[in-house]
Enzyme design. Structure first.
Site, PDB file in Angstrom:
ATOM      1  N   LYS A  36       0.854  -1.200   0.000  1.00 17.68           N
ATOM      2  CA  LYS A  36       0.000   0.000   0.000  1.00 17.68           C
ATOM      3  C   LYS A  36       0.886   1.244   0.000  1.00 17.68           C
ATOM      4  O   LYS A  36       0.673   2.167  -0.795  1.00 17.68           O
ATOM      5  CB  LYS A  36      -0.878   0.008   1.245  1.00 17.68           C
ATOM      6  CG  LYS A  36      -1.557   1.334   1.539  1.00 17.68           C
ATOM      7  CD  LYS A  36      -2.452   1.305   2.753  1.00 17.68           C
ATOM      8  CE  LYS A  36      -1.723   1.550   4.030  1.00 17.68           C
ATOM      9  NZ  LYS A  36      -1.463   2.978   4.361  1.00 17.68           N
ATOM     10  N   ASN A  37       1.889   1.255   0.866  1.00 15.52           N
ATOM     11  CA  ASN A  37       2.662   2.483   1.070  1.00 15.52           C
ATOM     12  C   ASN A  37       3.701   2.742  -0.005  1.00 15.52           C
ATOM     13  O   ASN A  37       4.330   3.796  -0.017  1.00 15.52           O
ATOM     14  CB  ASN A  37       3.301   2.485   2.467  1.00 15.52           C
ATOM     15  CG  ASN A  37       2.247   2.686   3.550  1.00 15.52           C
ATOM     16  OD1 ASN A  37       1.093   2.996   3.247  1.00 15.52           O
ATOM     17  ND2 ASN A  37       2.620   2.463   4.789  1.00 15.52           N
ATOM     18  N   ASP A  44       4.591   0.517  12.150  1.00 16.67           N
ATOM     19  CA  ASP A  44       3.385  -0.131  11.584  1.00 16.67           C
ATOM     20  C   ASP A  44       3.229  -1.578  12.034  1.00 16.67           C
ATOM     21  O   ASP A  44       2.221  -2.203  11.713  1.00 16.67           O
ATOM     22  CB  ASP A  44       3.418  -0.073  10.053  1.00 16.67           C
ATOM     23  CG  ASP A  44       3.258   1.346   9.561  1.00 16.67           C
ATOM     24  OD1 ASP A  44       3.516   1.595   8.364  1.00 16.67           O
ATOM     25  OD2 ASP A  44       2.907   2.225  10.371  1.00 16.67           O
ATOM     26  N   ARG A  80      -0.365  14.392  13.031  1.00 13.37           N
ATOM     27  CA  ARG A  80       0.140  14.172  11.670  1.00 13.37           C
ATOM     28  C   ARG A  80       0.296  15.502  10.893  1.00 13.37           C
ATOM     29  O   ARG A  80      -0.295  15.718   9.848  1.00 13.37           O
ATOM     30  CB  ARG A  80      -0.755  13.238  10.877  1.00 13.37           C
ATOM     31  CG  ARG A  80      -1.216  11.980  11.553  1.00 13.37           C
ATOM     32  CD  ARG A  80      -0.172  10.887  11.652  1.00 13.37           C
ATOM     33  NE  ARG A  80       0.303  10.358  10.393  1.00 13.37           N
ATOM     34  CZ  ARG A  80      -0.250   9.360   9.706  1.00 13.37           C
ATOM     35  NH1 ARG A  80      -1.369   8.844  10.151  1.00 13.37           N
ATOM     36  NH2 ARG A  80       0.290   8.907   8.598  1.00 13.37           N
ATOM     37  N   CYS A 107      -5.378  12.237  12.544  1.00 18.14           N
ATOM     38  CA  CYS A 107      -6.116  10.968  12.461  1.00 18.14           C
ATOM     39  C   CYS A 107      -6.006  10.322  13.841  1.00 18.14           C
ATOM     40  O   CYS A 107      -5.439  10.879  14.773  1.00 18.14           O
ATOM     41  CB  CYS A 107      -5.528  10.084  11.370  1.00 18.14           C
ATOM     42  SG  CYS A 107      -3.945   9.393  11.810  1.00 18.14           S
ATOM     43  N   ARG A 131      -8.520  -0.599   4.344  1.00 17.07           N
ATOM     44  CA  ARG A 131      -7.596   0.397   3.794  1.00 17.07           C
ATOM     45  C   ARG A 131      -6.233  -0.233   3.502  1.00 17.07           C
ATOM     46  O   ARG A 131      -5.499   0.220   2.645  1.00 17.07           O
ATOM     47  CB  ARG A 131      -7.405   1.539   4.794  1.00 17.07           C
ATOM     48  CG  ARG A 131      -8.667   2.302   5.093  1.00 17.07           C
ATOM     49  CD  ARG A 131      -8.372   3.562   5.833  1.00 17.07           C
ATOM     50  NE  ARG A 131      -7.317   4.314   5.153  1.00 17.07           N
ATOM     51  CZ  ARG A 131      -6.788   5.431   5.624  1.00 17.07           C
ATOM     52  NH1 ARG A 131      -7.206   5.919   6.770  1.00 17.07           N
ATOM     53  NH2 ARG A 131      -5.851   6.070   4.967  1.00 17.07           N
TER      54      ARG A 131
END
Ligand code: EPZ
Length: 419
Positions: free
Chosen positions: A22-23, A306, A122, A117, A398
């Protein structure tokens, strides 16, 4: 909305394939803005964040085709609407990554401030400061970033703090700047390297990839390309823990184990047998209970933030005491109260969780809050006795492609049901 219902207690065994990262996919999707022609991506994961990014690009005038073989064909070469609006940016902070490419290619951009978030405020101050040093004029008003640059001029950028997406924004902006940009204290995450490698296939001139000093020699234009996105090391790490926490065994294919050294070292420390081959990792717990390990998150190549929530759950049922310290985000402990409701023995002291391992957890009705916290609740449900229900699984979608399908392949009893 949907929820997941998990009947825990089964040891997971089997083989799955890692999805694309994803990243890495997100910055690479937005890098298509820089190209004079179409970009074809393979191995992009089917995630809601990818769909959001495609919607954002489409709103700006890009076209894309999702081919039958899952290849993604994107043509962002003729954008007509240089605005990233709040209604999309609020759902995905990474939308800030349109800023650098839009400034470099079109000389202007209007991007909604992403806001905070669940895991922290952030801020994007380091993105804006670095882009101003490249020659952009930036004004923030009414919740939007108004950026303008007749010409971006290469310079030395020194990040006071390591930041993944700010590094990515500056790299993308610098590819079309006049002259040479050197980024000091650049993020070294594999996803940053994947973006740089992809940009070089488009004609960019980036050196120092994988190190903390990136040098970008500006070029006149970038071409379209075909590129395969790197595998998702965080998704893979999450499934390794799913096997470890249930005393099972797993083989993960299509993964670069070299990008997971810190995670694999910790899994060996908890007592897992780990074998790595070219593009696969095998973990076997042989029915053993994990040993408690201390964790301190940091930037790559150290232990990734993460993976913190997932390792916290492993410690929750491990043999012994442990401490988990989060150094990257100020509020990445939303999973703690939910785990406590399952019987976890956790005490939060500042940015450290003190954990006393318990033999087992009991299933409960839980609420997901953010992506990795949600993944940790799934792991807890797999290990717990009884049934666990997790609400608001859109957080999970997500970042985890077809999570219940992959877990079922490993023998988990898990269902997605409508609320
Ligand atoms: C990226 O977020 C990842 N997201 C995150 O993954 C990951 O947790 C994070 O890097 C750290 O590895 C994507 O790549 C899309 P940072 P990013 O800028 O770039 C502070 C997931 O679960 N900071 O490296 O937003 C910031 O507050 C997500 O997949 C500033 O103060 O993270 C944080 O404390 C979550 N000002 C620290 O730096 C800025 O301008 C590191 O953040 C930028 C960052």
């Amino acid at each position: 909305m949907y929820k997941l219902i998990i009947h825990g207690g089964n040891a997971l065994h089997g083989t799955i394939s890692a999805s694309g990262s994803k990243n890495a996919s997100l910055p690479i999707l937005f890098a298509s803005i820089l190209a004079d022609g179409p970009v074809t991506l393979t191995n992009t994961p089917h995630l809601s964040d990818i769909s959001t990014s495609l919607r954002l690009l489409m709103d700006m005038g890009a076209e894309f085709i999702l081919e039958s073989n899952n290849d993604l064909f994107i043509d962002s070469s003729k954008l007509t609407h240089l605005v990233a609006s709040y209604n999309l940016v609020k759902t995905m902070r990474a939308s800030i990554l349109v800023l650098g490419p839009m400034l470099a290619k079109y000389g202007e951009a209007k991007v909604s401030l992403p806001g905070g978030c669940a895991i922290g405020t952030r801020p994007v101050n380091l993105h804006l400061k670095a882009l101003e040093e490249l020659g952009a004029t930036i004004e923030v008003k009414n919740g939007y970033i108004y950026a303008h640059a007749d010409t971006l001029v290469g310079t030395d950028i020194h990040f006071e703090q390591i930041t993944v997406t700010a590094t990515e924004n500056v790299v993308m902006a610098a590819t079309l700047a006049k002259g040479i940009t050197t980024i000091h204290n650049a993020a070294q995450e594999p996803e940053v390297s994947d973006l740089c490698t992809c940009l070089n296939t488009m004609g960019a001139k980036i050196t120092g990839i994988g190190t903390s000093i990136l040098t970008i020699e500006g070029v006149k234009n970038l071409n379209g390309t075909q590129y395969s996105v790197c595998p998702d090391r965080i998704e893979a790490g999450t499934y390794l823990i799913a096997a470890a926490i249930t005393g099972g065994s797993i083989t993960i294919k299509n993964i670069h184990h070299q990008s997971m050294r810190a995670t694999l070292e910790k899994l060996i420390e908890i007592g897992a047998d780990i074998k790595t081959e070219n593009h696969s990792i095998t973990l076997d717990m042989k029915g053993r209970r994990p040993k408690a390990v201390n964790i301190k998150t940091s930037t790559y190549p150290h232990f990734p933030t993460d993976m913190q929530a997932q390792f916290t759950v492993l410690n929750v049922i491990a043999d012994g005491h442990s401490s988990i310290t989060e150094t990257i985000f100020e509020n990445r402990f939303m999973h703690i109260p939910e785990l406590a409701r399952m019987g976890a023995d956790l005490t939060l002291e500042g940015n450290t969780v003190l954990c006393k391992g318990v033999k087992s957890l009991t299933g409960a009705h839980l609420m997901a809050t953010d992506l990795r916290a949600s993944a940790s609740l799934v792991l807890a449900g797999l290990a717990a006795k009884g049934t666990t229900t997790i609400e608001r699984v859109y957080h999970l979608d997500r970042g985890y492609e077809t999570i219940e399908e992959k877990l079922k392949l490993l023998g988990a009893q898990i269902e997605r049901v409508q609320d």
